[in-house]
Every structure is written in C-alpha cells, then in structure tokens.
Scaffold this motif. Structure first.
Motif, PDB file in Angstrom:
ATOM      1  N   ARG A  79       0.990  -1.236  -0.003  1.00 26.21           N
ATOM      2  CA  ARG A  79      -0.036  -0.024  -0.008  1.00 26.21           C
ATOM      3  C   ARG A  79       0.893   1.153  -0.125  1.00 26.21           C
ATOM      4  O   ARG A  79       0.680   2.008  -0.730  1.00 26.21           O
ATOM      5  CB  ARG A  79      -0.893  -0.032   1.217  1.00 26.21           C
ATOM      6  CG  ARG A  79      -1.727   1.258   1.529  1.00 26.21           C
ATOM      7  CD  ARG A  79      -2.866   1.346   0.618  1.00 26.21           C
ATOM      8  NE  ARG A  79      -3.577   2.484   0.790  1.00 26.21           N
ATOM      9  CZ  ARG A  79      -4.060   3.575   0.191  1.00 26.21           C
ATOM     10  NH1 ARG A  79      -4.117   3.304  -1.211  1.00 26.21           N
ATOM     11  NH2 ARG A  79      -4.890   4.509   0.454  1.00 26.21           N
ATOM     12  N   LEU A  80       1.914   1.222   0.886  1.00 28.23           N
ATOM     13  CA  LEU A  80       2.641   2.418   0.879  1.00 28.23           C
ATOM     14  C   LEU A  80       3.575   2.843  -0.348  1.00 28.23           C
ATOM     15  O   LEU A  80       3.692   3.883  -0.899  1.00 28.23           O
ATOM     16  CB  LEU A  80       3.775   2.310   2.159  1.00 28.23           C
ATOM     17  CG  LEU A  80       3.263   2.468   3.654  1.00 28.23           C
ATOM     18  CD1 LEU A  80       4.120   2.261   4.613  1.00 28.23           C
ATOM     19  CD2 LEU A  80       2.154   3.722   3.592  1.00 28.23           C
ATOM     20  N   GLY A  81       3.930   1.434  -1.031  1.00 23.65           N
ATOM     21  CA  GLY A  81       4.670   1.625  -2.243  1.00 23.65           C
ATOM     22  C   GLY A  81       3.919   2.300  -3.458  1.00 23.65           C
ATOM     23  O   GLY A  81       4.430   2.778  -4.167  1.00 23.65           O
ATOM     24  N   GLU A  82       2.567   2.000  -3.453  1.00 27.11           N
ATOM     25  CA  GLU A  82       1.517   2.644  -4.354  1.00 27.11           C
ATOM     26  C   GLU A  82       1.322   4.229  -3.889  1.00 27.11           C
ATOM     27  O   GLU A  82       1.339   4.990  -4.687  1.00 27.11           O
ATOM     28  CB  GLU A  82       0.127   2.024  -4.430  1.00 27.11           C
ATOM     29  CG  GLU A  82       0.441   0.654  -4.940  1.00 27.11           C
ATOM     30  CD  GLU A  82       0.998   0.722  -6.556  1.00 27.11           C
ATOM     31  OE1 GLU A  82       0.505   1.660  -7.118  1.00 27.11           O
ATOM     32  OE2 GLU A  82       1.861  -0.176  -6.695  1.00 27.11           O
ATOM     33  N   LEU A  83       1.104   4.536  -2.415  1.00 30.60           N
ATOM     34  CA  LEU A  83       1.040   5.858  -2.313  1.00 30.60           C
ATOM     35  C   LEU A  83       2.203   6.662  -2.490  1.00 30.60           C
ATOM     36  O   LEU A  83       2.226   7.838  -2.843  1.00 30.60           O
ATOM     37  CB  LEU A  83       0.627   5.945  -0.714  1.00 30.60           C
ATOM     38  CG  LEU A  83      -0.502   5.347  -0.384  1.00 30.60           C
ATOM     39  CD1 LEU A  83      -0.609   5.368   1.354  1.00 30.60           C
ATOM     40  CD2 LEU A  83      -1.826   6.126  -0.989  1.00 30.60           C
ATOM     41  N   VAL A  84       3.440   6.278  -2.287  1.00 31.27           N
ATOM     42  CA  VAL A  84       4.443   6.958  -2.483  1.00 31.27           C
ATOM     43  C   VAL A  84       4.760   7.456  -3.690  1.00 31.27           C
ATOM     44  O   VAL A  84       5.365   8.758  -4.193  1.00 31.27           O
ATOM     45  CB  VAL A  84       5.683   6.445  -1.816  1.00 31.27           C
ATOM     46  CG1 VAL A  84       6.406   5.180  -2.705  1.00 31.27           C
ATOM     47  CG2 VAL A  84       6.982   7.593  -1.631  1.00 31.27           C
ATOM     48  N   LYS A  85       4.206   6.874  -4.840  1.00 36.16           N
ATOM     49  CA  LYS A  85       4.219   7.071  -6.305  1.00 36.16           C
ATOM     50  C   LYS A  85       3.463   8.462  -6.643  1.00 36.16           C
ATOM     51  O   LYS A  85       4.080   8.976  -7.577  1.00 36.16           O
ATOM     52  CB  LYS A  85       3.818   6.161  -7.203  1.00 36.16           C
ATOM     53  CG  LYS A  85       4.489   4.681  -7.098  1.00 36.16           C
ATOM     54  CD  LYS A  85       3.873   3.740  -7.716  1.00 36.16           C
ATOM     55  CE  LYS A  85       4.802   2.467  -7.929  1.00 36.16           C
ATOM     56  NZ  LYS A  85       3.993   1.135  -8.379  1.00 36.16           N
ATOM     57  N   ASP A  86       2.659   8.989  -5.827  1.00 37.54           N
ATOM     58  CA  ASP A  86       1.971  10.153  -6.053  1.00 37.54           C
ATOM     59  C   ASP A  86       2.535  11.278  -5.285  1.00 37.54           C
ATOM     60  O   ASP A  86       2.070  12.510  -5.512  1.00 37.54           O
ATOM     61  CB  ASP A  86       0.566   9.965  -5.292  1.00 37.54           C
ATOM     62  CG  ASP A  86      -0.293   9.073  -6.231  1.00 37.54           C
ATOM     63  OD1 ASP A  86      -0.184   8.714  -7.416  1.00 37.54           O
ATOM     64  OD2 ASP A  86      -1.356   8.258  -5.766  1.00 37.54           O
ATOM     65  N   ILE A  87       3.619  10.987  -4.559  1.00 34.16           N
ATOM     66  CA  ILE A  87       4.299  11.937  -3.994  1.00 34.16           C
ATOM     67  C   ILE A  87       5.078  12.861  -4.945  1.00 34.16           C
ATOM     68  O   ILE A  87       5.986  12.325  -5.780  1.00 34.16           O
ATOM     69  CB  ILE A  87       5.332  11.647  -2.968  1.00 34.16           C
ATOM     70  CG1 ILE A  87       4.539  10.921  -1.737  1.00 34.16           C
ATOM     71  CG2 ILE A  87       6.301  12.964  -2.208  1.00 34.16           C
ATOM     72  CD1 ILE A  87       3.649  11.723  -0.777  1.00 34.16           C
ATOM     73  N   PRO A  88       4.898  14.060  -4.947  1.00 34.96           N
ATOM     74  CA  PRO A  88       5.396  15.210  -5.996  1.00 34.96           C
ATOM     75  C   PRO A  88       6.993  14.973  -5.994  1.00 34.96           C
ATOM     76  O   PRO A  88       7.548  15.102  -4.427  1.00 34.96           O
ATOM     77  CB  PRO A  88       5.161  16.574  -5.694  1.00 34.96           C
ATOM     78  CG  PRO A  88       3.767  16.309  -5.163  1.00 34.96           C
ATOM     79  CD  PRO A  88       3.650  14.859  -4.189  1.00 34.96           C
ATOM     80  N   GLY A  89       7.973  14.698  -6.978  1.00 37.40           N
ATOM     81  CA  GLY A  89       9.364  14.543  -6.711  1.00 37.40           C
ATOM     82  C   GLY A  89       9.783  13.141  -6.468  1.00 37.40           C
ATOM     83  O   GLY A  89      11.055  12.978  -6.372  1.00 37.40           O
TER      84      GLY A  89
END
Length: 127
Positions: free
Chosen positions: A44-54
């Motif tokens: 889940r975190l691996g998917e969420l971090v992809k949306d973090i700018p940069g």
C-alpha cells in the motif's frame, strides 16, 4: 510470478536525494491480530509514495539473514518531507515501531553523481 525484469531505478540528473532505510524485522509478521500484514502495508505504501511530487523510484532488497534495505529517491527535500508527514505513512511508521521492527536506521543523502549501465540484449544465434 511476474514477467517483469528486475532492474534498479534508473540514474537521474543530479542533484537529487536518496533516503536509505535499513531494517531488521521482529520474529513473525508482527501483525498483532489487526489484519494488516507487513507485506500488505508495504504494498500500500509503495503505491502511495508514487503520488508524492518529486518521487523518482525505489529499490529494495532483503538478505537471507533478515537485513532489509530500501532506497527511495526524491528530486528534492520537499518531496521527502511530504512523504515523511503523509498520514498513512506516519501511521505505518508508528505501528512498525510497535510491532514490526527490531531495529532500523534512516539516512538521507544528496546524490551528486549518477550513472547507469544496461547490457544490450543480444539476438539469438542461428541454429
């Protein structure tokens, strides 16, 4: 099993940042009966971090002895801070300290040089 090739995150134009998270997990899953396993949370975190700018990508490996190393790459410190303060990430860190991790360390480094190599795929030889 996935048919994706295992490959490191490609080199990026410096400067950028590498967040190195090295950990040793507790015995077992450390689930604590809550239903969320370490693997589910990590996915889940691996998917969420992809949306973090940069966010530029992530490499991860685990030794047979249980040492895990994850390196996440970010364009700037603002992206790292955004991820550090993300609500789900913060909750997972708190749960992890209570249940999943025996110990861990975190290092943030500025990348000054970056390059890569990939072997060319050779054509099959005629029979």
């Amino acid at each position: 099993m996935s048919d994706q090739r295992i490959a490191p995150v490609p080199a990026h134009q410096p400067p950028y940042y590498a967040v190195v998270f090295t950990s040793v997990r507790t015995e077992g899953d450390g689930d604590g009966g809550g239903g969320d396993s370490y693997a589910d949370t990590a996915e889940r975190l691996g998917e969420l971090v992809k949306d973090i700018p940069g966010f530029l990508g992530e490499d991860s490996a685990r030794t047979p002895g249980g040492l895990a190393v994850t390196v996440a790459y970010f364009r700037d410190l603002a992206g790292i801070e955004h991820w550090r303060t993300h609500a789900e990430h913060r909750a997972a860190k708190e749960y992890g300290r209570a249940h999943w991790y025996e110990r861990y360390s975190l290092h943030i480094a500025r990348v000054e040089h970056s390059h890569g190599f990939e072997r060319a795929v050779s054509a099959p030889s005629p029979e």
